[in-house]
Scaffold this active site. Structure first.
Site, PDB file in Angstrom:
ATOM      1  N   SER A 184     114.892  35.702  39.802  1.00 19.30           N
ATOM      2  CA  SER A 184     115.647  35.412  39.735  1.00 19.30           C
ATOM      3  C   SER A 184     116.901  36.639  40.846  1.00 19.30           C
ATOM      4  O   SER A 184     118.467  35.686  40.981  1.00 19.30           O
ATOM      5  CB  SER A 184     115.748  35.867  38.102  1.00 19.30           C
ATOM      6  OG  SER A 184     115.738  37.579  38.146  1.00 19.30           O
ATOM      7  N   ASN A 232     125.155  30.835  44.245  1.00 19.23           N
ATOM      8  CA  ASN A 232     126.163  31.571  44.524  1.00 19.23           C
ATOM      9  C   ASN A 232     126.948  31.704  45.446  1.00 19.23           C
ATOM     10  O   ASN A 232     128.577  31.194  45.849  1.00 19.23           O
ATOM     11  CB  ASN A 232     126.574  32.800  43.594  1.00 19.23           C
ATOM     12  CG  ASN A 232     126.906  32.998  41.798  1.00 19.23           C
ATOM     13  OD1 ASN A 232     127.968  32.689  41.784  1.00 19.23           O
ATOM     14  ND2 ASN A 232     125.515  33.746  41.761  1.00 19.23           N
ATOM     15  N   ARG A 290     120.014  33.994  42.133  1.00 21.45           N
ATOM     16  CA  ARG A 290     121.472  33.819  41.847  1.00 21.45           C
ATOM     17  C   ARG A 290     122.525  34.429  42.539  1.00 21.45           C
ATOM     18  O   ARG A 290     123.748  33.674  42.960  1.00 21.45           O
ATOM     19  CB  ARG A 290     121.047  35.357  40.577  1.00 21.45           C
ATOM     20  CG  ARG A 290     122.473  35.614  40.023  1.00 21.45           C
ATOM     21  CD  ARG A 290     122.423  36.764  39.074  1.00 21.45           C
ATOM     22  NE  ARG A 290     121.722  36.892  37.995  1.00 21.45           N
ATOM     23  CZ  ARG A 290     120.448  37.350  38.338  1.00 21.45           C
ATOM     24  NH1 ARG A 290     119.644  37.986  38.910  1.00 21.45           N
ATOM     25  NH2 ARG A 290     120.127  37.190  36.314  1.00 21.45           N
TER      26      ARG A 290
END
Length: 257
Positions: A193, A201, A197
């Site tokens: 994660s 982005n 993440r």
């Protein structure tokens, strides 16, 4: 869009390709551009903070000292609020992650075609300047954090305590296999994660910049400037999230049940 590209697809593919050592299809290939710019931003981080330390004064501080003190104070407060164990490593680690990731993200705001154009002018075909839009970089950082999580979990709780946590929580000794599966998934989810993440982005932001660069120049300015300002918020937020989650995970590793 430059005349050397036959289509928009070629332009996008070129700007999303890495300067690679070895076969690009191979697992063992190395993205040289990612390595170079990540190390360069790490060097810039060290240079800035060493300069601030070199010219530190007890009187009226300069602009650089003010900036560094604000960053250090901000990160230190996050550690005090979030980390509940005792360690001399956590605050320096959090500071390093926050500033390093922020600087790597900040490269995204350079003129989009500038570095690829300069690289092409000296015979380098591909050059991506944002390391955090490369899953290899973000996953590498998250694996380092994961290694610290496992190390401190065993160091603080002991081998037996770590084994009990993996086998007996949350449903007790009668469901040890199920507990183990849940804990393994929970632990693996942390680095996954963290890396995805940040990567997601940054990669999406770069793709949007690529699409904006394909538009006529007068539309590029009207869309690129607002997106750059919004992106400045995102790159700061992503560096902050990575830092805070690292502190949280390491705090959990220091909790001895």
């Amino acid at each position: 869009m430059s005349m050397e590209y036959e289509s928009a697809g070629d332009y996008i593919k070129h700007h999303l390709s890495h300067l690679t050592l070895g076969n690009p299809e191979s697992f063992w290939s190395i993205h040289l551009d990612t390595m170079f710019f990540s190390l360069a931003m790490g060097g810039l981080f060290l240079f800035i903070f060493m300069q601030a330390a070199k010219y530190v004064t007890q009187g009226v501080p300069g602009n650089l000292q003010n900036l560094v003190e604000i960053i250090v104070g901000f990160v230190d407060q996050q550690v005090k609020d979030t980390f509940h164990g005792r360690s001399n490593l956590i605050a320096p680690l959090a500071l390093t992650l926050f500033v390093w990731i922020f600087l790597m993200n900040l490269l995204k705001l350079l003129p989009y075609d500038l570095i690829p154009y300069l690289a092409h002018s000296v015979g380098i075909e591909y050059m991506r300047i944002n390391p955090t839009s490369d899953i290899n970089a973000t996953f590498g950082m998250s694996l380092a954090v994961f290694g610290l999580i496992i190390f401190y979990s065993i160091h603080i709780k002991g081998g037996a305590g770590f084994a009990k946590e993996m086998l007996l929580h949350p449903f007790g000794k009668w469901l040890m296999p199920f507990n183990l599966v849940l804990k393994v998934v929970e632990e693996i989810a942390k680095p996954v994660s963290l890396s995805l993440r940040l990567f997601g982005n940054m990669y999406a932001g770069g793709l949007i910049f690529t699409l904006i660069a394909l538009l006529p120049w007068y539309i590029q300015w009207s869309l690129g400037l607002p997106w750059s300002l919004f992106k400045l918020l995102i790159i700061t937020l992503q560096a902050f999230i990575f830092m805070v989650l690292t502190i949280v995970y390491l705090s959990m590793a220091h909790e001895d049940h």
